[in-house]
Design an enzyme around this catalytic site. Sequence first.
Site, PDB file in Angstrom:
ATOM      1  CG  HIS A 198      -0.697  -0.208   2.455  1.00 31.69           C
ATOM      2  ND1 HIS A 198       0.230   0.597   3.177  1.00 31.69           N
ATOM      3  CD2 HIS A 198      -1.277  -1.191   3.262  1.00 31.69           C
ATOM      4  CE1 HIS A 198       0.093   0.087   4.360  1.00 31.69           C
ATOM      5  NE2 HIS A 198      -0.918  -0.866   4.671  1.00 31.69           N
ATOM      6  CG  HIS A 231      -4.013  -6.096  12.025  1.00 23.51           C
ATOM      7  ND1 HIS A 231      -4.962  -5.254  12.077  1.00 23.51           N
ATOM      8  CD2 HIS A 231      -2.842  -5.551  11.629  1.00 23.51           C
ATOM      9  CE1 HIS A 231      -4.382  -4.050  11.311  1.00 23.51           C
ATOM     10  NE2 HIS A 231      -3.244  -4.509  11.087  1.00 23.51           N
ATOM     11  CD  GLU A 272      -3.177  -3.414   6.748  1.00 23.80           C
ATOM     12  OE1 GLU A 272      -2.692  -3.106   8.074  1.00 23.80           O
ATOM     13  OE2 GLU A 272      -2.932  -2.388   5.827  1.00 23.80           O
ATOM     14  CE1 TYR A 290       5.621  -3.893   8.504  1.00 23.88           C
ATOM     15  CE2 TYR A 290       5.537  -2.826  10.832  1.00 23.88           C
ATOM     16  CZ  TYR A 290       4.797  -3.711   9.498  1.00 23.88           C
ATOM     17  OH  TYR A 290       3.669  -4.073   9.924  1.00 23.88           O
ATOM     18  CG  HIS A 320      -0.961  -0.470  10.996  1.00 26.63           C
ATOM     19  ND1 HIS A 320      -1.330  -1.251   9.952  1.00 26.63           N
ATOM     20  CD2 HIS A 320      -0.866   0.654  10.744  1.00 26.63           C
ATOM     21  CE1 HIS A 320      -1.357  -0.596   9.012  1.00 26.63           C
ATOM     22  NE2 HIS A 320      -1.195   0.699   9.077  1.00 26.63           N
ATOM     23  CG  HIS A 347       4.407  -8.092   8.196  1.00 27.04           C
ATOM     24  ND1 HIS A 347       3.886  -8.663   7.072  1.00 27.04           N
ATOM     25  CD2 HIS A 347       3.730  -7.210   8.938  1.00 27.04           C
ATOM     26  CE1 HIS A 347       2.682  -8.234   7.075  1.00 27.04           C
ATOM     27  NE2 HIS A 347       2.442  -7.131   8.131  1.00 27.04           N
ATOM     28  CG  ASP A 399       1.012  -4.895  11.636  1.00 30.82           C
ATOM     29  OD1 ASP A 399       1.114  -5.647  10.727  1.00 30.82           O
ATOM     30  OD2 ASP A 399       0.060  -4.211  11.320  1.00 30.82           O
ATOM     31  CG  ASP A 440      -1.365  -7.317   6.153  1.00 31.90           C
ATOM     32  OD1 ASP A 440      -2.475  -6.905   6.563  1.00 31.90           O
ATOM     33  OD2 ASP A 440      -0.231  -7.048   6.742  1.00 31.90           O
TER      34      ASP A 440
HETATM   35 FE1  FEO Z   1      -1.598  -3.541   9.735  1.00 28.30          FE
HETATM   36 FE2  FEO Z   1       0.583  -6.120   8.580  1.00 28.30          FE
HETATM   37  O1  FEO Z   1      -1.195  -5.315   8.889  1.00 28.30           O
END
Ligand code: FEO
Length: 394
Positions: free
Chosen positions: A24, A78, A80, A191, A144, A222, A163, A82
């Site tokens: 993104h 989370h 999101e 990051y 996040h 991640h 995250d 991903d």
């Molecule tokens: Fe806020 Fe890795 O998603």
Amino acid sequence: MNQVKLSESVYYVGAVDWNTRDFHGYTTPRGVTYNSYLIVDEKVCLIDTVKAPFAQELLDRVSQIIDPAKIDYIITNHIEPDHSSALPAVMERAPQAKVLLTEHGRTGIIKHYQKSYDFQVVKEGDVLDLGRNKLHFVPVPMLHWPDSMICYLTGEQILFSNDAFGQHISTTKRFDDENDIHEVLYEAEKYYANILLPFGKMVVKAVDKLKELPIQTIAPSHGVVWRKHIPDIVAKYQFWGQGKTTDKIIIAYDSMWGSTERMARQILDGVAAAGVTGKLYKMSTADRSEVIRDVLEAGGVLIGSSTLNNGMLPSMGALMTYLKGLRPTGKVGAAFGAYGWGGGAQNAIEEMMKSAGIAVEQPGVSLKWVPDEAEMDKCFEFGREFAQKVLARI
Ligand code: FEO
């Protein structure tokens, strides 16, 4: 499949995405990973899922350990995509699983996937008994998204940090000490700067909470798993979260016919003359995400643009819009640039800097058409004075 264990009961079951280069708007030249972890205790618990195209890889990794139908709990730290977009595919193979998440998570999952599962909303202090280990839930809103949560496994002392502490890096080795730590820390910094920078206060709060826990391993969603360099990355998060800076100045600019570029180089020379580290980025060629990584620890930011149609060049507008959203703290800034007749870029940059939370305490420098010798001297002094101010603030 290569099977990686974090501890007696915890397996890595995520996916490495070697090919994604844009997350993104954040460039990821080293690729991305979507980490998911399986706890096989008396109860079986999956921590997060992965991005939807990697759902089968996750299921294959789980299947070589245990039948996915035996998953008792799925923790959605989370929503999101991903981390959650593989959830519908996982639920098809684990229909009995209870999904544990925050209230924001529950409403978010329903809205994203138009599906309702056997949800259990958790809040701070809630504990899930898995048998030998217990899982403690710690909501961390805005790390996040509003739904974000981390969880801590007692016994094996693993923090599943979602995250937080993540890095966008693809590797075949899953632990920090198996990789080039400078590369890992570089990506962790990038990051943080591009994803977590607006949420410093929440970062400090979260890190304070973690101090009370004995942590052997930090397993983010991640990048690599931290087991050796935990004190280093936690100290970095404290530093960044508190908005602390170093004596580094970033000069980001773009130039129409070369005058603003000459100014930028002369200003940089003045910065260097004050004994401060300066970095120069021309935004028509520089990678915005990399510039922001460098801005994270910089005490000063100098932004330059030629005037175009009474405003700044589009490349600078893009940088300033991004910077405004990230709201860096603890920085001073000033503007510079050349113009042809009416000017306007300097004012526009200063306004954007102020709205980004950057303190504009020094008048900028602008000049008509091409700098003459006196104006070049002025640019040098401008850089030197600005650097001295940055030094005085450290
Ligand atoms: Fe806020 Fe890795 O998603």
